[in-house]
Design a protein around this motif. Structure first.
Motif: not given
Length: 273
Positions: A20-28
């Motif tokens: 989840r944290d990987v996805a959020i960081a990459e999306l941002k």
């Protein structure tokens, strides 16, 4: 792009949380805005009951579809449900993230769907006639928006293959892809699935994380799963059965509801194979 992630895992140190944290960081990093509904952290109430409909009279029988429709029409939904619906309206992309437990989503996430997908909001919209059967399966509230799943599974990838003991992952996820996401209008992107979730070493996690980053970078160009549209002419109305001339003779199953670019149905397989 506005992205809503609805996340369902009770452990903050889980693989799911790390992804989840990987996805959020990459999306941002890609310039997208992200909202997160962490259901366990929110203390989400997963069960539909009379408390969801405060305007319902005490002596009135609870019929969930009509009660939820009335609540939508009169703006009397509970605050938690109304807030999630507003997040969905804002989002261009909905991501449901969960571990595959007993071949489906965890109960808390199913409860989010049960409560948030109210009549008149996610279903029960559009014209019902001899030409149309409501705005659904490719049409509806979320037409023009995209959705996808991020899933962790304990089994090996071959266990979820076409001949695997657990059944094809496409079939296991079909009720979610087709019934929960495509039904209210979403274009559904292929899922991102991580297998052997409890057995990943650091190298395995690094590989999965990089794959997820790459997926987050390519959301705009990724082709959706080619589900047929209900009102596009492929189905008889009101029977809602696929027309006899479509699909291989005698074929049944989920693949009948997919189209291919060349116009050939996935169910029309070479009988020699």
């Amino acid at each position: 792009m506005n992205v809503l992630i609805v996340y369902a895992h009770p452990e903050a140190r889980s693989l799911s949380a790390a992804l989840r944290d990987v996805a959020i960081a990459e999306l941002k990093a890609e310039g997208h805005s992200v909202e997160l509904s962490d259901l366990h952290a929110m203390g989400w109430k997963p069960v539909v009951d009379r408390a969801d409909f405060p305007a319902l009279g005490p002596g009135t029988r609870l019929r969930v579809p009509s009660a939820s429709g009335q609540a939508v029409a009169t703006a009397t939904l509970t605050d938690d449900v109304a807030a999630e619906q507003e997040k969905m309206r804002r989002a261009d992309l909905l991501i449901l993230q969960f571990p595959l437990w007993w071949f489906t989503m965890p109960a808390i996430l199913k409860g989010w769907v049960d409560r948030v997908y109210a009549h008149g909001f996610a279903y029960g919209v559009g014209e019902h006639s001899d030409r149309r059967w409501g705005d659904r399966y490719g049409e509806g509230t979320f037409a023009g928006k995209r959705a996808m799943l991020i899933v962790t599974a304990g089994g090996w990838e071959p266990h979820y293959s076409a001949r695997g003991i657990n059944g094809p992952i496409e079939d296991l996820l079909f009720p979610i892809h087709h019934g929960i996401l495509h039904y209210p209008g979403y274009d559904v992107l292929p899922p991102f699935v991580v297998y052997r979730a409890d057995r990943l070493d650091q190298a395995g996690f690094d590989q999965a994380a990089e794959g997820l980053r790459q997926r987050m970078r390519t959301l705009d160009s990724l082709r959706p799963i080619p589900f047929r549209r209900q009102n596009g002419g492929d189905y008889l109305i009101p029977e809602l059965e696929l027309r006899a001339e479509l699909g291989a003779p005698g074929a049944t199953g989920f693949a009948l509801h997919l189209r291919t670019e060349a116009g050939r149905d996935p169910s029309e397989r070479d009988p020699s194979r």
